[in-house]
Design an enzyme around this catalytic site. Structure first.
Site, PDB file in Angstrom:
ATOM      1  N   GLN A  10     -11.352   8.530   6.770  1.00  0.00           N
ATOM      2  CA  GLN A  10     -11.002   7.355   6.774  1.00  0.00           C
ATOM      3  C   GLN A  10      -9.669   6.745   6.092  1.00  0.00           C
ATOM      4  OE1 GLN A  10     -14.952   4.784   6.549  1.00  0.00           O
ATOM      5  NE2 GLN A  10     -15.464   6.741   5.606  1.00  0.00           N
ATOM      6  N   ASN A  11      -9.325   7.714   5.306  1.00  0.00           N
ATOM      7  CA  ASN A  11      -8.105   7.102   4.469  1.00  0.00           C
ATOM      8  C   ASN A  11      -6.914   7.174   4.969  1.00  0.00           C
ATOM      9  OD1 ASN A  11      -9.872   7.086   2.460  1.00  0.00           O
ATOM     10  ND2 ASN A  11      -9.289   8.918   1.506  1.00  0.00           N
TER      11      ASN A  11
ATOM     12  N   ASP B  29      -4.025   7.092   3.523  1.00  0.00           N
ATOM     13  CA  ASP B  29      -2.955   7.969   2.865  1.00  0.00           C
ATOM     14  C   ASP B  29      -2.791   9.281   3.427  1.00  0.00           C
ATOM     15  OD1 ASP B  29      -4.503   9.912   1.697  1.00  0.00           O
ATOM     16  OD2 ASP B  29      -5.744   8.195   0.257  1.00  0.00           O
TER      17      ASP B  29
ATOM     18  N   ARG C 242       0.730  -1.164  -0.039  1.00  0.00           N
ATOM     19  CA  ARG C 242      -0.109  -0.192  -0.025  1.00  0.00           C
ATOM     20  C   ARG C 242       0.892   1.280  -0.098  1.00  0.00           C
ATOM     21  NH1 ARG C 242      -2.289  -3.793  -0.550  1.00  0.00           N
ATOM     22  NH2 ARG C 242      -2.441  -2.748  -2.848  1.00  0.00           N
TER      23      ARG C 242
ATOM     24  N   GLY D 263     -17.060  10.324  -1.091  1.00  0.00           N
ATOM     25  CA  GLY D 263     -16.303   8.784  -1.573  1.00  0.00           C
ATOM     26  C   GLY D 263     -16.440   7.840  -0.411  1.00  0.00           C
ATOM     27  N   THR D 264     -17.417   7.483   0.222  1.00  0.00           N
ATOM     28  CA  THR D 264     -17.319   6.431   1.255  1.00  0.00           C
ATOM     29  C   THR D 264     -18.664   5.789   0.943  1.00  0.00           C
ATOM     30  OG1 THR D 264     -17.495   5.837   3.380  1.00  0.00           O
ATOM     31  CG2 THR D 264     -18.041   8.233   2.996  1.00  0.00           C
ATOM     32  N   SER D 265     -18.648   4.200   1.118  1.00  0.00           N
ATOM     33  CA  SER D 265     -19.873   3.530   0.969  1.00  0.00           C
ATOM     34  C   SER D 265     -20.531   3.485   2.160  1.00  0.00           C
ATOM     35  CB  SER D 265     -19.432   1.909   0.711  1.00  0.00           C
ATOM     36  OG  SER D 265     -18.667   1.682   1.642  1.00  0.00           O
TER      37      SER D 265
ATOM     38  N   HIS E 240      -8.678   6.110  10.633  1.00  0.00           N
ATOM     39  CA  HIS E 240      -8.261   4.841  10.745  1.00  0.00           C
ATOM     40  C   HIS E 240      -6.567   4.402  10.608  1.00  0.00           C
ATOM     41  CE1 HIS E 240     -12.367   3.551   8.896  1.00  0.00           C
ATOM     42  NE2 HIS E 240     -12.436   3.533  10.137  1.00  0.00           N
TER      43      HIS E 240
HETATM   44  P1  OAD Z   1     -15.221   1.718   0.231  1.00  0.00           P
HETATM   45  O1  OAD Z   1     -14.533   0.999  -0.964  1.00  0.00           O
HETATM   46  O2  OAD Z   1     -16.253   0.925   1.130  1.00  0.00           O
HETATM   47  O3  OAD Z   1     -16.089   2.654  -0.435  1.00  0.00           O
HETATM   48  C1  OAD Z   1     -15.611   3.645  -1.700  1.00  0.00           C
HETATM   49  C2  OAD Z   1     -16.506   4.767  -1.971  1.00  0.00           C
HETATM   50  O4  OAD Z   1     -16.078   5.349  -3.062  1.00  0.00           O
HETATM   51  C3  OAD Z   1     -17.946   4.015  -2.766  1.00  0.00           C
HETATM   52  O5  OAD Z   1     -19.276   4.499  -2.336  1.00  0.00           O
HETATM   53  C4  OAD Z   1     -17.707   4.292  -4.224  1.00  0.00           C
HETATM   54  O6  OAD Z   1     -18.832   4.498  -4.928  1.00  0.00           O
HETATM   55  C5  OAD Z   1     -16.816   5.590  -4.094  1.00  0.00           C
HETATM   56  N1  OAD Z   1     -16.208   6.139  -5.252  1.00  0.00           N
HETATM   57  C6  OAD Z   1     -15.507   5.460  -6.257  1.00  0.00           C
HETATM   58  N2  OAD Z   1     -14.853   6.112  -7.013  1.00  0.00           N
HETATM   59  C7  OAD Z   1     -15.039   7.556  -6.536  1.00  0.00           C
HETATM   60  C8  OAD Z   1     -14.749   8.953  -7.145  1.00  0.00           C
HETATM   61  N3  OAD Z   1     -13.786   8.958  -7.955  1.00  0.00           N
HETATM   62  N4  OAD Z   1     -14.900   9.802  -6.435  1.00  0.00           N
HETATM   63  C9  OAD Z   1     -15.831   9.886  -5.109  1.00  0.00           C
HETATM   64  N5  OAD Z   1     -16.215   8.501  -4.784  1.00  0.00           N
HETATM   65  C10 OAD Z   1     -15.824   7.464  -5.397  1.00  0.00           C
HETATM   66  O7  OAD Z   1     -14.534   2.721   1.044  1.00  0.00           O
HETATM   67  P2  OAD Z   1     -14.668   3.376   2.317  1.00  0.00           P
HETATM   68  O8  OAD Z   1     -16.025   3.674   2.517  1.00  0.00           O
HETATM   69  O9  OAD Z   1     -13.649   4.581   2.662  1.00  0.00           O
HETATM   70  O10 OAD Z   1     -10.602   0.654   6.737  1.00  0.00           O
HETATM   71  O11 OAD Z   1     -14.066   2.277   3.319  1.00  0.00           O
HETATM   72  C11 OAD Z   1     -14.183   2.528   4.912  1.00  0.00           C
HETATM   73  C12 OAD Z   1     -13.127   1.709   5.282  1.00  0.00           C
HETATM   74  O12 OAD Z   1     -13.260   0.191   4.792  1.00  0.00           O
HETATM   75  C13 OAD Z   1     -11.700   2.045   5.040  1.00  0.00           C
HETATM   76  O13 OAD Z   1     -11.064   3.046   5.711  1.00  0.00           O
HETATM   77  C14 OAD Z   1     -10.727   0.896   5.229  1.00  0.00           C
HETATM   78  C15 OAD Z   1     -11.812  -0.221   4.673  1.00  0.00           C
HETATM   79  O14 OAD Z   1     -11.510  -1.521   5.538  1.00  0.00           O
HETATM   80  C16 OAD Z   1      -9.603   0.085   7.066  1.00  0.00           C
HETATM   81  O15 OAD Z   1      -8.748  -0.550   6.544  1.00  0.00           O
HETATM   82  C17 OAD Z   1      -9.094   0.133   8.690  1.00  0.00           C
END
Ligand code: OAD
Length: 230
Positions: free
Chosen positions: A87-88, A90, A57, A172-174, A105
């Protein structure tokens, strides 16, 4: 006085910088068993595998740069009192120049001592690989990442920021991972909430959804918020 703009970002924020999200098609959790590489049990069972996962990563992160969305959020600091809760793991918000960044995180470019979790070390780009044999100042280390099954130490300050927001933005979070997904519940009634995501999760009807990638969505948001100020 500037309005307080609190922005909660997830993996989609960095997608246009070339960093994989987790749950989209082709996302990280499709290729790596999450409980093996990112959980407390997984780290106990096979620390070498977990170190290797985060080494990879870090290599990906070194190749990446902040995108126009990250810079767009910095630009909003001219007109708003901006706080980013991410939550990122990076460091792209910091590299873009955001002043206030709270990591929920953990942080990819940091490790911490196994025998003292308050002792963190920042890795340098020339030295990003760690293993169970790594010693820094005599300490064995682990990634400075909040693994699944672990508490989220920065959640409380994040809830305080959410409760103080005059405007709250989710990007950009699910909204699949708790407690991060619950931040929205701390926002005061009547405070406008925006959600930028090309494939948004289910949210309450009063949330203003901007169905767009982060870069374009942030442009739209900035135009709208600035129009309210004028
Ligand atoms: P997810 O992978 O669950 O969700 C990513 C989101 O980003 C989705 O809703 C996509 O639709 C959206 N997306 C994709 N491309 C995009 C773009 N160009 N612009 C905006 N949005 C876009 O990621 P997170 O919700 O961040 O934790 O996941 C939460 C946590 O789960 C992470 O922090 C990580 C993971 O397990 C740990 O590892 C501790």
């Amino acid at each position: 006085m500037k309005r307080k703009l609190v922005i909660s970002t997830g993996a989609g924020m960095s997608a246009e910088s070339g960093i994989s999200t987790f749950r989209d098609a082709g996302g990280l959790w499709e290729n790596y068993p999450v409980m093996q590489v990112a959980s407390a049990d997984g780290f106990r069972a096979n620390p070498a595998l977990v170190h290797e996962f985060y080494n990879q990563r870090r290599k990906d992160l070194l190749k990446a740069a902040p995108n126009a969305g990250h810079y767009g959020l910095v630009d909003l600091e001219k007109d708003f009192d901006v706080y980013v809760i991410t939550q990122n793991v990076d460091d792209l918000h910091e590299r873009a120049g955001s002043k206030n960044v709270l990591h929920l995180h953990g942080e990819l470019m940091k490790v911490r001592a196994l025998d003292n979790e308050l002792k963190t070390f920042t890795l340098t780009p020339a030295n990003i690989e760690t293993s169970p044999d790594t010693r820094i100042e005599g300490h064995a280390v682990r990634p400075h990442i909040v693994f699944f099954q672990e508490a989220v130490p920065n959640f409380e300050p994040a809830t305080e920021l959410a409760a103080e927001a005059d405007i709250f933005v989710i990007i950009g979070t699910s909204l699949a991972v708790y407690p991060a997904a619950a931040l929205l519940h701390y926002v005061r009634k009547g405070v406008p909430v925006y959600y930028i995501d090309p494939n948004p999760a289910q949210v309450p009807a009063d949330v203003h959804v901007i169905k767009a990638p982060a870069t374009r969505g942030i442009e739209i948001l900035a135009r709208e918020l600035r129009a309210q100020n004028s």
